[in-house]
Design a protein around this motif. Structure first.
Motif, PDB file in Angstrom:
ATOM      1  N   THR A 272       0.809  -0.837  -0.011  1.00 14.12           N
ATOM      2  CA  THR A 272      -0.143  -0.425   0.113  1.00 14.12           C
ATOM      3  C   THR A 272       0.550   1.551  -0.450  1.00 14.12           C
TER       4      THR A 272
ATOM      5  N   ASP B 205      -3.065   0.319  -9.099  1.00 12.84           N
ATOM      6  CA  ASP B 205      -3.090  -0.936  -8.756  1.00 12.84           C
ATOM      7  C   ASP B 205      -2.979  -1.766  -9.807  1.00 12.84           C
TER       8      ASP B 205
ATOM      9  N   TYR C 150       1.135  -3.144  -6.269  1.00 17.26           N
ATOM     10  CA  TYR C 150       0.279  -1.878  -5.034  1.00 17.26           C
ATOM     11  C   TYR C 150      -0.674  -1.324  -4.991  1.00 17.26           C
TER      12      TYR C 150
ATOM     13  N   ALA D 177      -4.293   0.818  -3.457  1.00 13.49           N
ATOM     14  CA  ALA D 177      -5.039   1.758  -3.121  1.00 13.49           C
ATOM     15  C   ALA D 177      -5.374   1.316  -0.884  1.00 13.49           C
ATOM     16  N   ALA D 178      -6.105  -0.007  -1.153  1.00 10.43           N
ATOM     17  CA  ALA D 178      -6.519  -0.447   0.582  1.00 10.43           C
ATOM     18  C   ALA D 178      -6.247  -2.066  -0.211  1.00 10.43           C
ATOM     19  N   VAL D 179      -6.667  -2.477   0.794  1.00 13.49           N
ATOM     20  CA  VAL D 179      -6.259  -3.911   1.437  1.00 13.49           C
ATOM     21  C   VAL D 179      -7.482  -4.087   1.678  1.00 13.49           C
TER      22      VAL D 179
ATOM     23  N   THR E  99      -5.336 -11.415   0.889  1.00 11.96           N
ATOM     24  CA  THR E  99      -7.092 -10.729   0.044  1.00 11.96           C
ATOM     25  C   THR E  99      -8.036 -11.154  -0.169  1.00 11.96           C
TER      26      THR E  99
END
Length: 309
Positions: free
Chosen positions: A78, A88, A102, A104-106, A117
């Protein structure tokens, strides 16, 4: 020093920096089991890590080819982006033996005590990191387990700021009716080599006794009424007691012969048997399907990979 001496003596192996395992034990594990061992050990020292992509797929327990682990482990990232802005699902150069994907939010969950994930994000990352023939078995397995839906995968893909054409292709051909990872690999390879799509797991019944029927792996219904079938033969079909009901190889082969004769008597014109080796080498599979007259409209990427399902 004692560890180094044992390593130099060939008694232990170091599969990852700072990790050691008994050589004979490590060699008894398949690549997926080795990956899970490494992930669990890494998680002890770095509990904040969230595993992603192919590594997450293995932790979730989705069927896959062992070769997806050859490049190492994957984790969500992140923090780190690229010179032209963070993107992303862009896979970074490994740092410390780990590939960073990468996001932005997991969107994370826990599986077997490991942070990973969620299924939908894992499907998208696998679709962007892996070749089509390796990603499709994972997607099919997740769908078959009801761990994710096509709409959930589509929603995650739509939210990424990058070209998600590979995901669109996976969604187009995803088919949870494939019995296992080997059949999914065969199906994906048939598609990638430009053959028309087969019907998966089609049932043929005895016209005189509908109670007697057989389900085949792949079937094509061609112009002129010709019906062609291809069966994927994983070795487990002959040697795994869970699949053979502890029958001998000779008994299983004889039953397969009876099955083929009946299918040919009922409706099928020709049957091709595809082995794992046929599929990964491709040319033997191509020759068998062409010999049956299966139309071939185009050619996909000729990715190769030899591993086990």
């Amino acid at each position: 020093m004692a560890l180094l001496r044992r390593k130099h003596a060939g008694l232990i192996v170091s599969p990852y920096r700072g990790m050691y395992a008994d050589l004979s034990y490590w060699q008894s594990l398949n690549p997926t089991e080795q990956t899970l061992h490494i992930a669990r050990t890494i998680a002890i020292g770095h509990p904040s890590l969230v595993f992603a992509g192919p590594t997450a797929a293995a932790i979730h327990g989705f069927e896959h080819q062992w070769s997806i682990h050859h490049s190492g482990l994957y984790v969500a990232d992140t923090v780190h982006g690229f010179a032209h802005g963070a993107r992303d699902a862009a896979c970074r150069t490994p740092r410390g033996g780990l590939h960073g994907i990468y996001m932005a939010a997991v969107p994370e969950t826990a599986v077997g005590g490991l942070r990973v994930t969620d299924a939908a994000r894992t499907m998208v990352d696998c679709g962007l990191v892996l070749p089509f023939v390796n990603a499709l078995p994972i997607v099919n397995s997740a769908l078959a387990q009801s761990a994710v839906t096509l709409d959930e995968i589509r929603s995650v893909s739509a939210g990424l700021r990058r070209d998600c054409t590979p995901i669109d292709r996976l969604l187009r051909y995803a088919n949870p009716r494939c019995d296992n990872g080997g059949e999914s690999l065969a199906y994906a390879t048939i598609v990638e080599e430009g053959f028309i799509e087969p019907v998966v797991q089609h049932v043929f019944a005895n016209p005189h006794d509908p109670e007697e029927w057989y389900r085949v792996d792949f079937a094509w219904f061609l112009p002129g009424g010709r019906v062609m079938v291809a069966e994927y033969d994983g070795m487990a079909k002959y040697v795994d007691p869970a699949m053979t009901d502890r029958k001998s190889v000779a008994t299983v082969v004889n039953e397969q012969s009876v099955r083929e004769r009946r299918l040919l008597n009922w409706a099928v014109h020709e049957i091709a048997r595809l082995t794992f080796d046929d599929v990964v080498r491709r040319l033997p599979m191509i020759n068998k399907l062409r010999a049956m007259g299966i139309p071939r409209y185009g050619f996909g990427s000729a990715g190769r990979g030899e591993d086990a399902c």
